[in-house]
Design a protein around this motif. Structure first.
Motif, PDB file in Angstrom:
ATOM      1  N   PHE A  70       0.830  -1.206   0.000  1.00 32.18           N
ATOM      2  CA  PHE A  70       0.000   0.000   0.000  1.00 32.18           C
ATOM      3  C   PHE A  70       0.856   1.244   0.000  1.00 32.18           C
ATOM      4  CE2 PHE A  70       0.673  -0.648   4.548  1.00 32.18           C
ATOM      5  CZ  PHE A  70       0.680   0.615   5.105  1.00 32.18           C
ATOM      6  N   TYR A 136      -6.551  12.254   2.551  1.00 31.88           N
ATOM      7  CA  TYR A 136      -5.570  11.166   2.541  1.00 31.88           C
ATOM      8  C   TYR A 136      -5.953  10.176   1.441  1.00 31.88           C
ATOM      9  CZ  TYR A 136      -2.478   7.515   4.336  1.00 31.88           C
ATOM     10  OH  TYR A 136      -1.482   6.581   4.469  1.00 31.88           O
ATOM     11  N   ARG A 138      -5.195   6.502  -0.285  1.00 35.01           N
ATOM     12  CA  ARG A 138      -4.604   5.203   0.037  1.00 35.01           C
ATOM     13  C   ARG A 138      -4.707   4.264  -1.170  1.00 35.01           C
ATOM     14  NH1 ARG A 138      -3.617   2.168   4.615  1.00 35.01           N
ATOM     15  NH2 ARG A 138      -2.296   3.948   5.114  1.00 35.01           N
ATOM     16  N   TYR A 168      -3.160  12.886  12.746  1.00 30.81           N
ATOM     17  CA  TYR A 168      -3.090  11.429  12.933  1.00 30.81           C
ATOM     18  C   TYR A 168      -3.206  11.054  14.403  1.00 30.81           C
ATOM     19  CZ  TYR A 168      -1.517   6.604  12.628  1.00 30.81           C
ATOM     20  OH  TYR A 168      -1.462   5.238  12.715  1.00 30.81           O
ATOM     21  N   LYS A 196       6.241  -1.248   1.965  1.00 35.31           N
ATOM     22  CA  LYS A 196       5.018  -0.813   2.639  1.00 35.31           C
ATOM     23  C   LYS A 196       4.000  -1.924   2.415  1.00 35.31           C
ATOM     24  CE  LYS A 196       3.101   3.698   3.609  1.00 35.31           C
ATOM     25  NZ  LYS A 196       3.441   3.688   5.024  1.00 35.31           N
ATOM     26  N   TYR A 201       2.705  -4.013   9.622  1.00 35.50           N
ATOM     27  CA  TYR A 201       1.843  -3.293  10.566  1.00 35.50           C
ATOM     28  C   TYR A 201       1.095  -4.294  11.454  1.00 35.50           C
ATOM     29  CZ  TYR A 201       3.401   0.566   7.809  1.00 35.50           C
ATOM     30  OH  TYR A 201       4.221   1.481   7.203  1.00 35.50           O
ATOM     31  N   THR A 302       3.710  10.744   6.057  1.00 38.90           N
ATOM     32  CA  THR A 302       2.605  11.413   5.350  1.00 38.90           C
ATOM     33  C   THR A 302       1.444  11.625   6.307  1.00 38.90           C
ATOM     34  OG1 THR A 302       3.299  10.439   3.287  1.00 38.90           O
ATOM     35  CG2 THR A 302       1.028  11.212   3.393  1.00 38.90           C
ATOM     36  N   ALA A 303       1.093  10.584   7.048  1.00 41.52           N
ATOM     37  CA  ALA A 303      -0.016  10.713   8.001  1.00 41.52           C
ATOM     38  C   ALA A 303       0.410  11.585   9.181  1.00 41.52           C
ATOM     39  CB  ALA A 303      -0.451   9.331   8.469  1.00 41.52           C
TER      40      ALA A 303
END
Ligand code: COI
Length: 381
Positions: A70, A136, A138, A168, A196, A201, A302-303
């Motif tokens: 992502f 944002y 995605r 965020y 990514k 995560y 970015t977030a």
């Protein structure tokens, strides 16, 4: 890739949230971009369609072996109504690096940027107007082939969804509290730490929960072998200002090559601030902090944008950074970066790209009704 992007309009647009409700990643716009990949056709059937659930076979490979990559980028609204993207080609380059590692077929980055611009132009009324807020974006790719053997999927779906967002951390500019994780690790060299991909995560969640239970916002990861060297924070890269010099961990294969990280390095170099990308020992860093040499700590993403860090905890040691306030350099970086992103500071770096021109955007500020079909001319390529 030379295919036209179809657009299916919906009858009824969603009600938009109030700006105070935004937070991060809770609301989604009216449309999404989608295209598919098959071995026979390659990437095909690019389309913008109403935002809706995705129907997948329960055996689809994404559900079992997590073949996914992502990206995250943002569209910003300038005061004059223009809508800007920030360095989207960097996201596409990184997405292809992630694809290569996850054995996912390459995308045509230029084409996906064109699709993103078209989607953002259609969704222009969703780009928030308040300072510190943005849309944002995605993009993500999933393996869709129904098969339970462990091998690369033969089919994929690329989707791009959009979410109007504020801060965020929900703390606005208040510094965050970071917990140095010394038990679990995020990545090792040769693994997927630089990519990514969702697994990175998923593997972080146990430690993130532990940090939250202890009253911290996020985890600072140490290297996966010796547990000695600083890598990155849960959703951002990390910088330290030590005795007048700025340090950030070098990209060594297990760290995400952040686009905000890269932009900060470029700005610091331009300003003549001494900056080093290097191995940073957590022990040495805490020693510096205890000698009052750790002047500032901030995360970049970015977030997360530029998120000042006010507290760091490692084992039984806690240090308060910059008196728990936002340091001067963090503030300057935040203001410069967001100024370039939202068009209040002249973009000498050539980082922004206009998606919607001022006059078009003014016209778009009419009350939301049935969306106009956005003509190619309305999208600044
Ligand atoms: C971003 O900053 O865009 C990210 O992807 C971080 C995310 C995990 C929220």
């Amino acid at each position: 890739m030379d295919q036209s992007i179809t657009f299916t309009e919906k009858d009824q647009l969603k009600a938009k949230p109030e700006s105070v409700q935004l937070g991060f990643g809770k609301y989604f716009t009216d449309y999404m971009f989608e295209m598919d990949y098959s071995l026979e056709k390659g990437w095909h059937d690019p389309r913008i369609a109403p935002y809706a659930p995705v129907a997948l076979d329960p055996a689809a490979m994404i559900f079992h072996y997590g073949q996914e990559v992502f990206e995250g980028l943002k569209a910003y609204r300038a005061k004059d109504g223009r809508i800007l993207l920030f360095r989207p080609e960097k996201n596409m380059k990184r997405m292809n690096q992630s694809c290569a590692r996850l054995n996912i077929p390459k995308i045509d980055g230029k084409f996906v940027i064109k699709a993103i611009k078209k989607l953002v132009a259609i969704e222009k009324d969703w780009v928030p107007t308040e300072p510190g807020q943005s849309l944002y974006i995605r993009p993500f790719i999933i393996g869709t082939e129904p098969f339970l053997g462990v091998h690369p999927s033969g089919s994929y779906k690329l989707l791009v969804i959009c979410s109007p967002v504020g801060s965020y951390f929900g703390r606005n500019t208040k510094p965050v509290k970071i917990y140095v994780e010394d038990e679990f690790v995020r990545a090792v060299k040769g693994g997927v730490g630089f990519a990514k991909t969702s697994g990175n995560y998923a593997a972080s969640l146990r430690a993130q929960t532990k940090a939250e239970e202890l009253g911290f916002d996020q985890v600072l990861w140490l290297d996966g072998v010796e547990h000695k060297y600083i890598e990155e924070v849960g959703s951002m890269n990390i910088f330290f200002k030590v005795d007048g010099e700025v340090w950030t961990p070098e990209l060594d294969g297990s760290i995400l090559p952040g686009i905000t990280r890269d932009s900060v390095l470029e700005l610091l170099k331009k300003w003549g601030v001494p900056v080093k990308e290097k191995k940073i020992s957590v022990k040495k860093l805490f020693k510096k902090a205890e000698k009052q040499k750790l002047e500032e700590v901030f995360g970049t993403g970015t977030a997360a944008v530029i998120s000042p860090v006010g507290f760091l905890k490692w084992e039984d040691r806690v240090v308060k950074v910059a008196n728990g306030e936002t340091g001067k350099l963090s503030k300057k970086l935040y203001e410069t970066l967001t100024g370039i992103q939202n068009g209040t500071i002249k973009d000498d770096m050539g980082w922004t790209q206009e998606v919607v021109a001022a006059s078009t955007s003014d016209a778009a500020a009419e009350p939301a009704g049935t969306p106009d079909v956005v003509s190619e001319a309305a999208v600044t390529e």
